[in-house]
Write a protein that holds these residues in place. Structure first.
Motif, mmCIF file in Angstrom:
data_model
loop_
_atom_site.group_PDB
_atom_site.id
_atom_site.type_symbol
_atom_site.label_atom_id
_atom_site.label_comp_id
_atom_site.label_asym_id
_atom_site.label_seq_id
_atom_site.Cartn_x
_atom_site.Cartn_y
_atom_site.Cartn_z
ATOM 1 N N GLU A 1 0.864 -1.180 -0.075
ATOM 2 C CA GLU A 1 0.100 -0.200 0.079
ATOM 3 C C GLU A 1 0.772 1.259 -0.028
ATOM 4 O OE1 GLU A 1 -3.173 0.095 -0.151
ATOM 5 O OE2 GLU A 1 -3.297 -1.979 -0.640
ATOM 6 N N LEU A 2 1.943 1.172 0.592
ATOM 7 C CA LEU A 2 2.747 2.293 0.664
ATOM 8 C C LEU A 2 3.490 2.645 -0.465
ATOM 9 C CD1 LEU A 2 4.594 1.802 4.389
ATOM 10 C CD2 LEU A 2 2.828 3.512 3.682
ATOM 11 N N LEU A 3 3.916 1.475 -1.179
ATOM 12 C CA LEU A 3 4.604 1.760 -2.574
ATOM 13 C C LEU A 3 3.482 2.355 -3.417
ATOM 14 C CD1 LEU A 3 6.650 -1.347 -3.017
ATOM 15 C CD2 LEU A 3 7.533 0.864 -2.812
ATOM 16 N N SER A 4 2.412 1.730 -3.520
ATOM 17 C CA SER A 4 1.131 2.168 -4.499
ATOM 18 C C SER A 4 1.084 3.823 -4.000
ATOM 19 C CB SER A 4 0.073 1.418 -4.155
ATOM 20 O OG SER A 4 -0.865 1.563 -5.214
ATOM 21 N N ALA A 5 0.759 3.938 -2.719
ATOM 22 C CA ALA A 5 0.544 5.378 -2.351
ATOM 23 C C ALA A 5 1.481 6.323 -2.649
ATOM 24 C CB ALA A 5 -0.067 5.530 -0.897
ATOM 25 N N GLY A 6 2.771 6.147 -2.435
ATOM 26 C CA GLY A 6 3.808 6.758 -2.857
ATOM 27 C C GLY A 6 4.311 6.856 -4.075
ATOM 28 N N SER A 7 3.801 6.263 -5.029
ATOM 29 C CA SER A 7 4.255 6.219 -6.523
ATOM 30 C C SER A 7 5.852 5.698 -6.733
ATOM 31 C CB SER A 7 3.810 7.427 -7.149
ATOM 32 O OG SER A 7 2.560 7.741 -7.249
ATOM 33 N N LEU A 8 6.205 4.672 -5.901
ATOM 34 C CA LEU A 8 7.474 4.489 -5.976
ATOM 35 C C LEU A 8 7.802 2.971 -6.783
ATOM 36 C CD1 LEU A 8 8.109 6.612 -4.352
ATOM 37 C CD2 LEU A 8 9.845 5.218 -3.137
ATOM 38 N N ALA A 9 6.646 2.269 -6.996
ATOM 39 C CA ALA A 9 6.560 1.223 -7.664
ATOM 40 C C ALA A 9 6.745 1.354 -9.362
ATOM 41 C CB ALA A 9 5.160 0.391 -7.588
ATOM 42 N N PRO A 10 7.168 0.521 -9.999
ATOM 43 C CA PRO A 10 7.574 0.775 -11.440
ATOM 44 C C PRO A 10 6.194 0.800 -12.273
ATOM 45 C CG PRO A 10 8.323 -1.446 -10.883
ATOM 46 C CD PRO A 10 7.893 -0.950 -9.686
ATOM 47 N N TYR A 11 5.030 0.077 -11.732
ATOM 48 C CA TYR A 11 3.978 0.108 -12.455
ATOM 49 C C TYR A 11 2.790 0.075 -11.378
ATOM 50 C CZ TYR A 11 5.277 -4.809 -11.890
ATOM 51 O OH TYR A 11 5.881 -5.933 -11.409
ATOM 52 N N PRO A 12 1.426 0.054 -11.587
ATOM 53 C CA PRO A 12 0.433 0.147 -10.760
ATOM 54 C C PRO A 12 0.421 -1.578 -10.174
ATOM 55 C CG PRO A 12 -0.317 1.181 -12.563
ATOM 56 C CD PRO A 12 1.008 0.849 -12.953
ATOM 57 N N ILE A 13 0.277 -1.623 -8.910
ATOM 58 C CA ILE A 13 0.515 -3.064 -8.342
ATOM 59 C C ILE A 13 -0.619 -3.471 -7.194
ATOM 60 C CG2 ILE A 13 3.169 -3.110 -8.547
ATOM 61 C CD1 ILE A 13 3.315 -2.104 -5.434
ATOM 62 N N GLY A 14 -0.747 -4.586 -7.128
ATOM 63 C CA GLY A 14 -1.724 -5.070 -5.948
ATOM 64 C C GLY A 14 -0.838 -6.102 -5.192
ATOM 65 N N TYR A 15 -1.694 -6.638 -4.168
ATOM 66 C CA TYR A 15 -0.857 -7.413 -3.105
ATOM 67 C C TYR A 15 -1.125 -8.813 -3.645
ATOM 68 C CZ TYR A 15 0.259 -9.781 0.994
ATOM 69 O OH TYR A 15 1.007 -10.675 1.926
ATOM 70 N N TYR A 16 -2.275 -9.423 -3.956
ATOM 71 C CA TYR A 16 -2.135 -10.928 -4.347
ATOM 72 C C TYR A 16 -2.133 -10.732 -6.007
ATOM 73 C CZ TYR A 16 -4.305 -11.998 -0.050
ATOM 74 O OH TYR A 16 -4.280 -12.182 1.389
ATOM 75 N N THR A 17 -2.500 -9.727 -6.736
ATOM 76 C CA THR A 17 -2.459 -9.568 -8.266
ATOM 77 C C THR A 17 -2.414 -8.195 -8.667
ATOM 78 O OG1 THR A 17 -3.335 -10.424 -10.094
ATOM 79 C CG2 THR A 17 -4.796 -9.916 -8.310
ATOM 80 N N ASP A 18 -1.715 -8.008 -9.734
ATOM 81 C CA ASP A 18 -1.813 -6.615 -10.386
ATOM 82 C C ASP A 18 -2.918 -6.283 -11.348
ATOM 83 O OD1 ASP A 18 0.696 -6.350 -8.708
ATOM 84 O OD2 ASP A 18 2.007 -6.682 -10.530
ATOM 85 N N ALA A 19 -3.641 -7.485 -11.602
ATOM 86 C CA ALA A 19 -4.492 -7.622 -12.727
ATOM 87 C C ALA A 19 -5.560 -6.261 -12.486
ATOM 88 C CB ALA A 19 -5.074 -8.728 -12.917
#
Length: 251
Positions: free
Chosen positions: A192-210
Motif C-alpha cells: 500500500e505504501l509503494l502504491s500510495a507513494g508512486s515508487l513502484a515501477p507500475y500499478p501494483i496489488g498485493y495478490y495480483t496486479d490485474a
C-alpha cells in the motif's frame, strides 16, 4: 454424435473454467484485501500535487528535510523527454542525517518534492484502530537512470527483483524506526505504501496486479469472469445430461 457433443461440452467448459478460476480468485481476494486495508488505514501522499510540497516538511514538532546537492546539471532527458540532473539527496529529521541517495536522477523543471517523484515519497499513515498517525519517508534505494536510445529502447531499467526500498517511520512521540524490503518480497502494508507513494515501477496489488489495469470489455469482464461463468454453466449442463442418461438407462 451425442458422445462428440458431450465431449465438446465438457472440454470447452473445463477449459474456460480452469483457465479463468486462478485469476478470478486472485482478483476477488484483492478486492476483499483492499476493503480490509481501507478500513484499517488511511494513507496520504503529501509529496505530490499542486502547489508542490516543499522539501522541508513539518510533522507535529519535527522537521523533515530533503537536501539536494546537484552534481551534473542538465545531465540528460529521460524516456518521457523530461530534463534531468544528477544529484545527491540527503534526508534529515530535525537536522540529523538519516539517509542518503547518491547520484540519483532529479527532475529539473519541477519544484519541491515533485523533483524526486518516483524516488522519495512523504506519506502519513493513520492507524484507524488507535487513531495514531505516523509519518513515513519512503525511499527507493535502487538507482535507475533511465534513458532512451536512438532506436526507442529504454536502457538502465532495473529488473523488478532487484528493486529495494527503505521506509523511515516517525511516530507522534518522535521515535524513528526503519524497515527495508524489496519489490518482490513485501507485505500488505508495504504494498500500500509503494502504491500510495508512486515508487513502484507500475500499478501494483498485493495478490495480483490485474485489478490495477485499465478495465475494458474484454478484461476483466469477458475474461476472467464471463468465461468463468460460461465454463461453470457448460460443466453443469454436461453433468446434468450425463445424469439424465444414467437415469434413462436404469428406468
Amino acid at each position: 454424435m451425442k458422445k462428440m457433443l458431450k465431449f465438446l461440452l465438457f472440454s470447452i467448459g473445463a477449459l474456460l473454467f480452469l483457465t479463468s478460476l486462478p485469476l478470478s480468485t486472485k482478483m476477488i481476494m484483492e478486492l476483499i484485501h483492499n476493503q480490509k486495508m481501507n478500513a484499517a488505514y488511511e494513507i496520504t501522499n503529501v509529496s505530490t500535487g499542486g502547489p508542490p510540497t516543499e522539501s522541508t516538511f513539518h510533522f507535529n514538532d519535527h522537521i523533515i528535510e530533503t537536501e539536494e546537492t546537484v552534481k551534473i546539471e542538465n545531465s540528460h532527458r529521460d524516456p518521457w523527454s523530461r530534463k534531468m540532473s544528477i544529484a545527491d539527496l540527503s534526508l534529515k529529521i530535525n537536522g540529523e542525517g538519516l539517509d542518503k541517495l547518491k547520484d540519483y536522477p532529479v527532475r529539473m523543471e519541477e519544484a519541491g518534492l515533485n523533483r524526486y517523484y518516483g524516488e522519495i515519497a512523504y506519506l502519513t499513515l493513520e492507524d484507524k484502530s488507535n487513531d495514531k498517525t505516523q509519518f513515513i519517508i519512503l525511499l527507493k534505494k535502487t538507482k535507475e537512470v533511465e534513458k532512451e536510445t536512438s532506436d526507442g529502447d529504454i536502457t538502465d531499467r532495473v529488473p523488478d527483483e532487484k528493486l529495494k526500498y527503505t521506509a523511515h517511520i516517525l511516530d507522534e512521540n518522535g521515535n524513528i524506526n526503519m524497515t527495508s524490503f524489496s519489490f518482490t518480497d513485501r507485505d500488505a502494508l508495504q504494498t500500500e505504501l509503494l502504491s500510495a507513494g508512486s515508487l513502484a515501477p507500475y500499478p501494483i496489488g498485493y495478490y495480483t496486479d490485474a485489478r490495477e489495469s485499465i478495465p475494458t470489455i474484454i478484461f476483466p469482464i469477458l475474461f476472467p469472469f464471463v468465461t468463468l461463468a460460461v465454463g461453470f454453466i457448460l460443466l453443469v449442463l454436461f453433468f446434468l445430461i450425463r445424469q439424465g442418461e444414467k437415469l434413462n438407462r436404469t428406468a
